[in-house]
Design an enzyme around this catalytic site. Sequence first.
Site, PDB file in Angstrom:
ATOM      1  CD  GLN A   1      -2.835   1.133   2.412  1.00 16.13           C
ATOM      2  OE1 GLN A   1      -2.443   1.564   3.488  1.00 16.13           O
ATOM      3  NE2 GLN A   1      -4.062   0.634   2.247  1.00 16.13           N
ATOM      4  N   GLY A   2       0.688   2.106  -0.994  1.00 17.85           N
ATOM      5  CA  GLY A   2       1.428   3.359  -1.092  1.00 17.85           C
ATOM      6  C   GLY A   2       0.505   4.544  -0.866  1.00 17.85           C
TER       7      GLY A   2
ATOM      8  CB  SER B   1       1.495   6.990   4.895  1.00 21.17           C
ATOM      9  OG  SER B   1       0.323   6.617   5.584  1.00 21.17           O
TER      10      SER B   1
ATOM     11  CB  SER C   1       2.720  -3.108   4.883  1.00 23.27           C
ATOM     12  OG  SER C   1       2.372  -2.249   5.931  1.00 23.27           O
TER      13      SER C   1
ATOM     14  CD  GLU D   1      -5.946   0.200   6.199  1.00 26.62           C
ATOM     15  OE1 GLU D   1      -4.742  -0.074   6.308  1.00 26.62           O
ATOM     16  OE2 GLU D   1      -6.355   1.285   5.764  1.00 26.62           O
TER      17      GLU D   1
END
Length: 377
Positions: free
Chosen positions: A121-122, A124, A156, A239
């Site tokens: 996941q990109g 933040s 992550s 999420e």
Amino acid sequence: MDLSYTEEEEDFRARLRDWLAEVLPKLPEPPDPLDWPGRRAYDTGWQRALYDAGYAGVHWEASPTLRMIFLEESERAGAPYVGANFVGLLHAGPTITAEGTAEQRARWLEPILRGDEIWCQGFSEPDAGSDLASLRTRARRDGDHYVVTGSKVWTSHAEVADWCELLVRTDPEAPRHRGISWLALPMDAPGITVRPLRTLAGSTEFAEVFLDEVPVPVANRLGAEDDGWRVTMVTLSFERGTAFVGEVVACRRVLGELAREARANGRWDDPALRRRLGRLSAEFQALWRLTQANVSRAQRTGGVPGVGGSVFKLRYSHARQELYDAAADVLGDGGLDLDHPWTRERLSSLSYTIAAGTSQIQRNIVAERILGLPKGR
């Protein structure tokens, strides 16, 4: 709200229990927690076993109730967690199912379900964590591609990922919550640098990702250009909504282990500790009921969890920290042993009030979208 189970749902539970009892004893030993290539192979091997048995699609194709039963029974049986591909299975996959075109679903869903491809996941950025709408990573349109430049942090499993669900700014002149797009970024594209980050617990599941003129096909955009904020809310609802079901079951299991350890080492004689564990037991029972309520709502509204996920995420984050603080009290001096799983989980739990939306953000969501309070200036 219906918290009961149908005959078909209980039949699914029984068949799943029988299958888990048959296959789990045959699994190889899990790899070292810091061996990420080994963990990828182990986690994707388990995913392939689920796929071959017909359980892989439970995360997206089954009802929210069956999804909850699957996670509950898997955790109770001690089955491997989704591990390195939790983003693909619990975030990106459900979002693609809800928002993707037929071509996008055909391209990405099957490889995730088979365990062939890992996602990260990109979202933040160094200056856009809790305030996600202030992200600066830029995607400039160039024909049938975007050219992406910027950086992401807390990504992550980026070091073993094939794809990244990436938020970019496609219109820098638009208001903060507009001008954002959701892209599927191939992690082998030129111009990507991944730098692992070591956590307080010593692991390296997070990374910084630097993007220098990275080409991404326009066909990899989910939803319309500049509509990425709405698509992102779908991702975040998954999420915060049903992705933590297995973790609630795990926390209830750990609570029982704490009670047994306290009885064995004499700490059970402390009435304050007994009251603390009793309150935590009630807390996680309430969280489980809240999870059932959120799943029941999702089942009525087409499978996408609602803002009730923020209520759950807010309280669960703090309850998890309290659980492992209590574990340190039960262990006494042993609570300083970094090799003890409860100690590692205690360090990891510190991140839960930040990960998947900070507690401050969740309070804002609850205040504005549930209580109807005005937005702060």
